[in-house]
Design a protein around this motif. Structure first.
Motif, mmCIF file in Angstrom:
data_model
loop_
_atom_site.group_PDB
_atom_site.id
_atom_site.type_symbol
_atom_site.label_atom_id
_atom_site.label_comp_id
_atom_site.label_asym_id
_atom_site.label_seq_id
_atom_site.Cartn_x
_atom_site.Cartn_y
_atom_site.Cartn_z
ATOM 1 N N GLY A 29 -16.970 1.473 4.932
ATOM 2 C CA GLY A 29 -17.782 0.498 4.225
ATOM 3 C C GLY A 29 -17.755 -0.838 4.948
ATOM 4 O O GLY A 29 -17.162 -0.973 6.027
ATOM 5 N N LEU A 56 -12.255 -3.189 0.287
ATOM 6 C CA LEU A 56 -12.649 -1.789 0.510
ATOM 7 C C LEU A 56 -11.542 -0.818 0.105
ATOM 8 O O LEU A 56 -11.812 0.314 -0.312
ATOM 9 C CB LEU A 56 -13.030 -1.582 1.979
ATOM 10 C CG LEU A 56 -14.339 -2.238 2.420
ATOM 11 C CD1 LEU A 56 -14.549 -2.065 3.918
ATOM 12 C CD2 LEU A 56 -15.526 -1.667 1.649
ATOM 13 N N LEU A 61 -11.987 3.092 0.684
ATOM 14 C CA LEU A 61 -12.684 3.117 1.965
ATOM 15 C C LEU A 61 -11.954 2.270 3.002
ATOM 16 O O LEU A 61 -11.176 1.380 2.662
ATOM 17 C CB LEU A 61 -14.112 2.580 1.814
ATOM 18 C CG LEU A 61 -15.086 3.388 0.959
ATOM 19 C CD1 LEU A 61 -16.380 2.601 0.761
ATOM 20 C CD2 LEU A 61 -15.383 4.737 1.597
#
Length: 295
Positions: A29, A56, A61
């Protein structure tokens, strides 16, 4: 053996599961601003990349190695490719089982409940509808992979041509999960007709020994083993006599046959034993994937 045939899918699906797992962990991301250079966040944070990583992490992520207005598309492309690839193996398994349920084969099939309707017009039918459904779902979602490849192309940091197509990507994941769930449930209740398997094998078992005969004759230096056996199979089909009967009548083959070991003769007399290491290989494959997948 049927087990050996199923071991193919244990191996193929096992490898796909590992691939899906690998690329699911590689999804990335970005919290790096409109052009990916942390212009805005650098106004507030000394290290905007640390801020990005922290945000994130809450989403499960990792930050992309590089981003502009969008994250590098290959992370998602690889992930969806792994899913479509696994979907293809699932569809292949569904297709194989569906054919084995055909009336003229009838070796395996879906469990059929007493209240279940097989056909809207033919009350006696037992359609393999779950397996057909899985293959049909694959046919719907497999071509969408082309769109993922097309979305790798983004002009000058983002041209918005993936803004609509990208919205349908979650459907691929949902469709695959639904197919996996359906396959899992139907395989738990799969009906295997061993008696029918034996009957089907009996219809061609006499020809099964054509291969070992040819190989054994060749190993004993017969000058034209393949042609000799081929001609015998044609005579068998024409006269109705078994290949073994014709084999024993061939005086020119007697010197070769006399050199066969007891194990080799046993296979020629009992074609059902000509399975090589199918059983051992099946167990090996299943044990390996149980270990690798932690089952």
């Amino acid at each position: 053996t049927f087990g050996f045939a199923m071991a193919e899918y244990v191996s193929r699906l096992g490898a796909r599961i590992e691939l899906v797992s690998k690329f699911s962990q590689e999804l990335r991301g970005k919290i790096a601003g409109a052009v990916g250079a942390y212009n805005a966040s650098s106004l507030f944070f000394e290290d905007p990349e640390d801020f990005e990583a922290e945000v994130l992490k809450e989403l499960g992520l990792k930050p992309a190695n590089y981003s502009n207005q969008i994250v590098e598309p290959e992370y998602l492309t690889d992930y969806i490719h792994s899913i479509i690839s696994a979907f293809g193996v699932l569809a292949n398994l569904a297709d194989d089982i569906r054919h084995l349920q055909r009336t003229e084969i009838g070796e395996v099939g879906e469990a059929f409940e007493a209240t279940q309707v097989g056909s809207s017009t033919m009350p006696h039918k037992r359609n393999p509808w779950n397996f057909e459904h899985i293959k049909s779902m694959w046919k719907e979602f497999m071509p969408r992979m082309i769109t993922l490849y097309a979305d790798q192309i983004s002009e000058h940091q983002r041209d918005l041509t993936n803004s609509a197509s990208g919205r349908f990507v979650p459907e691929i994941v949902v469709g695959f999960v639904a197919a996996v769930d359906r396959m899992t449930q139907v395989l738990k209740k799969l009906v295997v007709d061993q008696e029918r398997m034996s009957k089907n094998f009996d219809t061609t078992k006499e020809m099964v020994i054509a291969e070992p005969i040819y190989i054994l004759l060749a190993s004993l230096n017969h000058p034209n083993a393949h042609e000799a056996v081929r001609l015998l199979t044609l005579e068998s089909q024409k006269t109705g006599r078994t290949l073994r009967e014709l084999l024993n009548d061939q005086a020119e083959l007697a010197p070769y046959l006399s050199k066969l070991t007891l194990k080799q003769k046993e296979i020629l007399n009992n074609p059902q034993k000509y399975i090589g290491h199918a059983e051992q290989k099946t167990e090996q494959v299943c044990n390996e994937w149980e270990k690798r997948l932690g089952l």
